[in-house]
Design a protein around this motif. Structure first.
Motif, PDB file in Angstrom:
ATOM      1  N   GLU A  41       1.534   4.525   0.432  1.00 36.14           N
ATOM      2  CA  GLU A  41      -0.137   4.594   0.798  1.00 36.14           C
ATOM      3  C   GLU A  41      -0.651   2.841   1.747  1.00 36.14           C
ATOM      4  OE1 GLU A  41      -2.077   6.944   0.107  1.00 36.14           O
ATOM      5  OE2 GLU A  41      -4.484   6.139   0.800  1.00 36.14           O
ATOM      6  N   LEU A  42      -0.453   1.585   1.195  1.00 38.89           N
ATOM      7  CA  LEU A  42      -0.343   0.253   1.298  1.00 38.89           C
ATOM      8  C   LEU A  42       0.409   0.379   2.901  1.00 38.89           C
ATOM      9  CD1 LEU A  42      -1.737  -1.930   1.207  1.00 38.89           C
ATOM     10  CD2 LEU A  42      -0.368  -3.083   0.037  1.00 38.89           C
ATOM     11  N   TRP A  43       1.642   0.768   2.524  1.00 36.83           N
ATOM     12  CA  TRP A  43       2.269   0.059   4.245  1.00 36.83           C
ATOM     13  C   TRP A  43       2.650   1.554   5.213  1.00 36.83           C
ATOM     14  CZ3 TRP A  43       2.534  -4.437   3.378  1.00 36.83           C
ATOM     15  CH2 TRP A  43       2.291  -5.447   2.125  1.00 36.83           C
ATOM     16  N   ASN A  44       1.875   2.386   4.909  1.00 32.63           N
ATOM     17  CA  ASN A  44       1.525   3.047   5.726  1.00 32.63           C
ATOM     18  C   ASN A  44       0.262   2.835   6.859  1.00 32.63           C
ATOM     19  OD1 ASN A  44       4.410   4.583   5.744  1.00 32.63           O
ATOM     20  ND2 ASN A  44       3.242   6.483   3.669  1.00 32.63           N
ATOM     21  N   ALA A  45      -0.745   3.113   5.305  1.00 31.15           N
ATOM     22  CA  ALA A  45      -2.020   2.885   6.111  1.00 31.15           C
ATOM     23  C   ALA A  45      -1.898   0.843   7.379  1.00 31.15           C
ATOM     24  CB  ALA A  45      -2.847   2.299   5.456  1.00 31.15           C
ATOM     25  N   CYS A 112      -8.481   3.972  10.128  1.00 33.83           N
ATOM     26  CA  CYS A 112      -7.739   3.607   9.173  1.00 33.83           C
ATOM     27  C   CYS A 112      -8.694   3.936   7.394  1.00 33.83           C
ATOM     28  CB  CYS A 112      -7.597   1.989   8.169  1.00 33.83           C
ATOM     29  SG  CYS A 112      -6.130   2.248   7.886  1.00 33.83           S
ATOM     30  N   HIS A 113      -9.696   4.128   7.653  1.00 33.54           N
ATOM     31  CA  HIS A 113      -9.870   4.824   6.915  1.00 33.54           C
ATOM     32  C   HIS A 113     -10.396   6.273   6.382  1.00 33.54           C
ATOM     33  CE1 HIS A 113     -14.057   4.514   9.063  1.00 33.54           C
ATOM     34  NE2 HIS A 113     -14.518   5.353   8.362  1.00 33.54           N
ATOM     35  N   LYS A 114     -10.659   6.413   7.714  1.00 37.78           N
ATOM     36  CA  LYS A 114     -10.259   8.462   7.660  1.00 37.78           C
ATOM     37  C   LYS A 114      -9.461   8.372   7.491  1.00 37.78           C
ATOM     38  CE  LYS A 114     -14.326   9.562   8.505  1.00 37.78           C
ATOM     39  NZ  LYS A 114     -15.440  10.619   7.782  1.00 37.78           N
ATOM     40  N   ALA A 115      -8.399   8.463   8.055  1.00 34.91           N
ATOM     41  CA  ALA A 115      -6.488   8.733   7.707  1.00 34.91           C
ATOM     42  C   ALA A 115      -5.959   8.867   6.456  1.00 34.91           C
ATOM     43  CB  ALA A 115      -5.921   7.855   9.257  1.00 34.91           C
ATOM     44  N   PHE A 116      -6.537   7.618   5.862  1.00 37.71           N
ATOM     45  CA  PHE A 116      -6.402   6.920   4.271  1.00 37.71           C
ATOM     46  C   PHE A 116      -7.445   7.479   3.206  1.00 37.71           C
ATOM     47  CE2 PHE A 116      -2.827   6.230   7.282  1.00 37.71           C
ATOM     48  CZ  PHE A 116      -1.634   6.194   6.501  1.00 37.71           C
ATOM     49  N   THR A 120      -8.010   2.232   0.649  1.00 38.96           N
ATOM     50  CA  THR A 120      -7.144   1.338   1.085  1.00 38.96           C
ATOM     51  C   THR A 120      -6.956   1.354   2.716  1.00 38.96           C
ATOM     52  OG1 THR A 120      -6.033   3.658  -0.071  1.00 38.96           O
ATOM     53  CG2 THR A 120      -4.616   2.632   2.026  1.00 38.96           C
ATOM     54  N   ALA A 121      -8.087   1.342   3.716  1.00 41.18           N
ATOM     55  CA  ALA A 121      -8.301   0.792   4.108  1.00 41.18           C
ATOM     56  C   ALA A 121      -8.520  -0.794   3.897  1.00 41.18           C
ATOM     57  CB  ALA A 121      -9.448   1.293   5.417  1.00 41.18           C
ATOM     58  N   ILE A 122      -9.370  -0.955   3.185  1.00 40.93           N
ATOM     59  CA  ILE A 122      -9.918  -2.613   3.091  1.00 40.93           C
ATOM     60  C   ILE A 122      -8.648  -2.963   2.855  1.00 40.93           C
ATOM     61  CG2 ILE A 122     -10.786  -3.577   1.329  1.00 40.93           C
ATOM     62  CD1 ILE A 122     -13.086  -1.325   1.190  1.00 40.93           C
ATOM     63  N   LEU A 123      -8.300  -2.404   1.465  1.00 41.74           N
ATOM     64  CA  LEU A 123      -6.492  -3.123   0.931  1.00 41.74           C
ATOM     65  C   LEU A 123      -5.759  -3.474   2.121  1.00 41.74           C
ATOM     66  CD1 LEU A 123      -6.698  -1.706  -1.975  1.00 41.74           C
ATOM     67  CD2 LEU A 123      -7.309  -4.261  -1.842  1.00 41.74           C
ATOM     68  N   ALA A 124      -5.334  -2.705   2.869  1.00 42.70           N
ATOM     69  CA  ALA A 124      -4.262  -2.807   3.752  1.00 42.70           C
ATOM     70  C   ALA A 124      -4.942  -3.757   4.863  1.00 42.70           C
ATOM     71  CB  ALA A 124      -4.647  -1.671   4.747  1.00 42.70           C
TER      72      ALA A 124
END
Ligand code: GRG
Length: 308
Positions: A41-45, A112-116, A120-124
């Motif tokens: 999830e992280l690296w995909n984002a 990013c936050h819409k797709a994930f 996850t967006a914050i952490l990516a």
């Protein structure tokens, strides 16, 4: 005798070539290195937001500055340009969050936050910011430790005293009545939020090419700041004059959010004039230092002629 003029330079071709260089280098790092696999999830984002287009203008400015001076340590310069693009992409992810500018679209795709998810967006974004420093320390081979430290200092300085305060001030101004807006406040926000990273990209190219105490860096810094403010003026103009498809982000968003912008404050024509004046002034800084070509002058022209 220097007979080269800005119009001799095929800037479109140069931009495409350098963008491919940066894109391919980023892909090599983040698609091939097995450091970036788990949690998926992280690296995909991260890949979604980093390897999804973008003009790469900040990375290109870093490369072009080095090229215009001594053109040294080209591979390391590319690594630094990629680190800068990581930071920029991170700032876009955070800027799009609901608690910030709240935008659903970025680079023509759901943000990013819409797709994930929002977390996850914050952490990516957090991972991208730290990875930028990791790349500068770990993936560079020839620049000295002092140069690495100076680059890290310049970049961290630009977030702490530029992007982050600029974003806070920008958010505070949103929705205020137009009567309370003034040009100095707007210019200060642009200087911090947008021009700092553009300026620092130029400075990083200078640090790679020159001795870190070289006074030429001051002129490069002044050049970077002026084109950085012009970049934001043009961004505001395009928000009004262009469409969502061309921009890859929601057009007329500033108006919907009642944001203070240059067109709101000055009108379109005066805003264009201001951008042109900034670019002219930025070129005067370049005249104070010997450069190998008119490449940076051409990039300054591109900043105001761009369509997205
Ligand atoms: C960096 C620690 C840290 C925090 C970030 C969210 C935030 C704090 C700052 C916001 C900065 C921001 C998003 C400024 C706007 C600058 C701007 C005009 C971006 C658009 O840049 P382009 O057009 O985008 O170069 P592409 O997609 O081409 O890369």
């Amino acid at each position: 005798m220097l007979t080269q003029t800005e119009s001799n330079i095929d800037i479109e071709n140069y931009l495409n070539k350098q963008k491919s260089l940066i894109d391919n280098h980023l892909k090599n790092i983040f698609e091939k290195d097995n450091l970036y696999t788990q949690p998926k999830e992280l690296w995909n984002a991260l890949r979604y937001s980093l390897l999804n287009g973008g003009k790469r203008i900040r990375g290109i400015l870093c490369l072009a500055t080095n090229e215009s001076l001594n053109n040294k340590y080209i591979d390391d310069c590319l690594t630094v340009a990629c680190a800068i693009e990581l930071i920029h992409a991170m700032s876009l992810i955070h800027d799009d969050l609901p608690s910030m500018d709240n935008d659903d679209l970025r680079r023509g795709k759901p943000s990013c936050h819409k797709a994930f998810s929002e977390s996850t967006a914050i952490l990516a974004g957090d991972a991208m910011l730290s990875l930028a420093f990791y790349l500068i320390t770990e993936n560079t081979k020839e620049i000295s430790s002092i140069q690495k430290l100076e680059i890290i200092k310049a970049l961290s300085n630009s977030f702490s005293f530029g992007l982050v305060p600029g974003q806070i001030l920008d958010l505070a101004e949103s929705g205020k009545s137009i009567q309370s807006c003034d040009l100095n406040t707007l210019k200060n926000i642009s200087k911090l939020k947008t021009a700092e990273l553009i300026k620092t990209s130029v400075i990083c190219g200078g640090i790679i090419s020159l001795n870190t105490e070289d006074l030429r860096i001051n002129h490069l810094s002044a050049f970077g700041e002026k084109i950085g403010i012009a970049f934001q003026v043009v961004d505001d103009i395009l928000d009004v004059t262009s469409d969502t498809k061309t921009l890859g982000k929601t057009s007329r968003k500033d108006e919907k959010q009642k944001k203070m912008t240059y067109p709101v404050l000055l009108g379109i024509e005066k805003s264009k004039q201001m951008a042109q004046e900034l670019v002219t002034a930025s070129k005067s800084e370049l005249e104070k230092i010997p450069l190998k070509s008119r490449l940076l002058h051409s990039l300054a022209n591109y900043i105001i002629n761009r369509i997205n």
